[in-house]
Design an enzyme around this catalytic site. Sequence first.
Site: not given
Length: 330
Positions: A12-13, A17, A106, A113, A160, A163, A188
């Site tokens: 997802g380069a 993100i 997903n 992968q 998290d 945060r 998460h």
Amino acid sequence: MNNTPIRVAVTGAAGNIGYALLFRIASGQMFGPNQPVALNLIEIEPGMDALRGVTMELDDCAFPLLTEIVQTSDLATGFKDCDWALLVGSVPRKAGMERADLLGINGKIFVGQGQAISDHAKPSCRVLVVGNPCNTNCLIAMNSAPNIPNEQFFAMTRLDENRALTQLAQKAGVPVSEVSELCVWGNHSPTMFPDFYNARIGRQKLTSVITDESWLKDTFVPTVGQRGKAIIEARGASSAASAANAVVDTVRDLDNPTRGGFHSVCVVSKGEYGTPEGLITSMPITVDAVGNWRVVSGVSLNDYAKEKIAASNAELAEERKIAFEQLGIS
Ligand code: NAD
Ligand code: LMR
């Protein structure tokens, strides 16, 4: 200093993100100012044009530590000989969704992968899963990668933790650097438990500085659990720069001995603190001088904390059941 480049694969380069992450890896913020890195950038075909643009920008930074960039949509090429695999590529949720709603979309990505990492990465490759739902996606990848030890799979709850540190620092009116030993336990997801009871402000127990327990339970805990949703509502897109920052923090702190305290990382459970074995769940982790991580032992958990952690782990067990049924993993 190690002159051999560390090879980092990032899926997802070309995504949000990825765009916030790659430049920090290449500039030395992940592995230090003297450590060369090579980047294997992995995208799906529709992302390859954008990836070319990102690669041009990496070139235009003339990073002295960046020795090579591979751009590919082929997993065998992408994971070849990598030391770290950062699995970011996947669909983010939209407003109104929970992260678990992404499992059907997903989850399957992480089978292929995991297999490709198993077949093509170095046997010592460490894998950090960011794509949501990250705990269960990591579990899927781990179960698809027979050649890579389970202890080399991680999912991310450092965002998290970060945060939570800031929420607590702002409430106490202290610099964020004063707050420590805050572990986020479990999934998460909104059920995660940021354990304020064992956290510290300076040398004091946090609960002797922030004495309003109802604020801690009824405002702090849900604020941390729902922060991702609040960002999606405000920004119209899920967190990206703070997520990339947490990836840098996670990898750096797994790659170096822990100096005091601990950090939250989702790792494979061996039944610690009553967690069902085999789940990928967040616990307090330290790393020793030779690079081995362990779950901190002897953390004292009261009934409230135990109940919260058990509920989050029960959610993970349910996600595992659904995912394994969907994907035919036994
Ligand atoms: P994005 O949509 O901006 O980018 C995702 C990228 O992944 C796209 O470029 C897309 O083409 C690519 N992609 C999709 N499927 C792929 C595949 N099979 N292989 C390789 N690449 C693929 O999304 P984003 O904002 O970068 O977020 C990525 C993921 O990270 C989402 O699932 C999001 O929910 C998750 N996330 C997790 C955390 C965390 O704390 N764990 C924090 C923020 C975001
Ligand atoms: C986050 O915590 O910001 C990410 O997991 C994105 C999301 O969907 O909440």
